[in-house]
Design an enzyme around this catalytic site. Sequence first.
Site, PDB file in Angstrom:
ATOM      1  N   LYS A  43       0.819  -1.210   0.000  1.00 55.35           N
ATOM      2  CA  LYS A  43       0.000   0.000   0.000  1.00 55.35           C
ATOM      3  C   LYS A  43       0.850   1.256   0.000  1.00 55.35           C
ATOM      4  CE  LYS A  43      -4.447  -1.503   1.724  1.00 55.35           C
ATOM      5  NZ  LYS A  43      -5.545  -1.253   2.663  1.00 55.35           N
ATOM      6  N   LYS A  56      -5.339 -11.044  -9.076  1.00 57.30           N
ATOM      7  CA  LYS A  56      -6.641 -11.345  -8.480  1.00 57.30           C
ATOM      8  C   LYS A  56      -7.677 -10.293  -8.871  1.00 57.30           C
ATOM      9  CE  LYS A  56      -6.454  -9.224  -3.952  1.00 57.30           C
ATOM     10  NZ  LYS A  56      -6.677  -9.364  -2.519  1.00 57.30           N
ATOM     11  N   LYS A  64     -11.152  -4.190  -7.630  1.00 60.19           N
ATOM     12  CA  LYS A  64     -11.950  -3.068  -8.135  1.00 60.19           C
ATOM     13  C   LYS A  64     -11.092  -2.052  -8.877  1.00 60.19           C
ATOM     14  CE  LYS A  64     -12.076  -0.656  -3.634  1.00 60.19           C
ATOM     15  NZ  LYS A  64     -11.278  -1.548  -2.813  1.00 60.19           N
TER      16      LYS A  64
END
Length: 335
Positions: free
Chosen positions: A117, A199, A202
């Site tokens: 992140k 994977k 969104k």
Amino acid sequence: MENATVKKRILSGIQPSGRLHLGNYLGPLRHWPEMIEEFDCYFFMADLHTITVRQNPADLRRQTLTLLAQYIACGLDPEKCVLFIQSHVPAHSQLSWVLNCYTMFGELSRMTQFKDKSAKNADNINAGLFTYPVLMASDILIYQADMVPVGEDQRQHVEICRDIANRFNGIYGDVFKVPEPYIAKVGARIKSLSAPASKMSKSQPDGCVFLLEKPEDIMRKFKRSVTDSDTERCVRYDPEEKPGVSNLIQIYASATGKTFDEIEAEFDGKGYGVFKPAVGEAVVETLRPIREETERLLADKAYLEGVYRAGAEKAAYVANRTLSKVYKKVGFLAR
Ligand code: TRP
């Protein structure tokens, strides 16, 4: 005679950081409704976690309510489990401060999600992003949860939660239950329809099927889904050689309950042109009742408010008991 069979306690949460997608649903979420009959379940919207990445306030509010409606629409009956919003139970944040003081800089630096992140949000590597796992540990430990059903990507967070619990218990005695992760195997790793190496996420909307998406949009995404460039062109499960087709087989299996063998037999001799829309239709039919029920619930704000108020009250009762115990153990003077 003692006759109290105490149910095991389950706790999990999802961040209201965007729209739920098929990967969220077929991964952890779909298994939660099965658990509410057997266990004492707590499910929440992790809004405190969500602001570690900058959010639009109006969107966050809407997404939080939508997520609650989706929980219920997926089968989490609020009469049978506790549904609440994380920020409505201040004890999570309060315990989190205490546990920050029992978590090492080094162990937080090694968390893979923090590394990922901070690479993605290089302009906002805030302290919350760093201490995120401590808040998550607090979420879990404050309810004395036995099991935490999550996706594979959260395994490391449950591990550090166990480490923190063991460290604290080692100093103060058995304050916290040490939880087990509970990670479903089938459907746990749904891949992107447009890039089956990664994977479903969104952030890649072309390859991602959202739970509230219209049937025609879902069908379009499946018809355009990437299959494999091998010459065989048959429906066979082989994640190494045929990642795209294998992902569609996984999805079809999860949506219909059929085995991989049954699916291979069903499409034997038929091409991808038949298979892809069949998967799309199975997904549309799986999601249809959830979408309709979510829309119905979102039109009834008073009902949803009632659910999250009652949920916060029940959750706070349990959470505050653990918090008081912790405050006492570490030496805070009682008020
Ligand atoms: N970190 C989890 C996720 O992003 C959400 C979460 C927050 C959670 N607190 C939790 C999950 C406690 C399980 C238990 O998916």
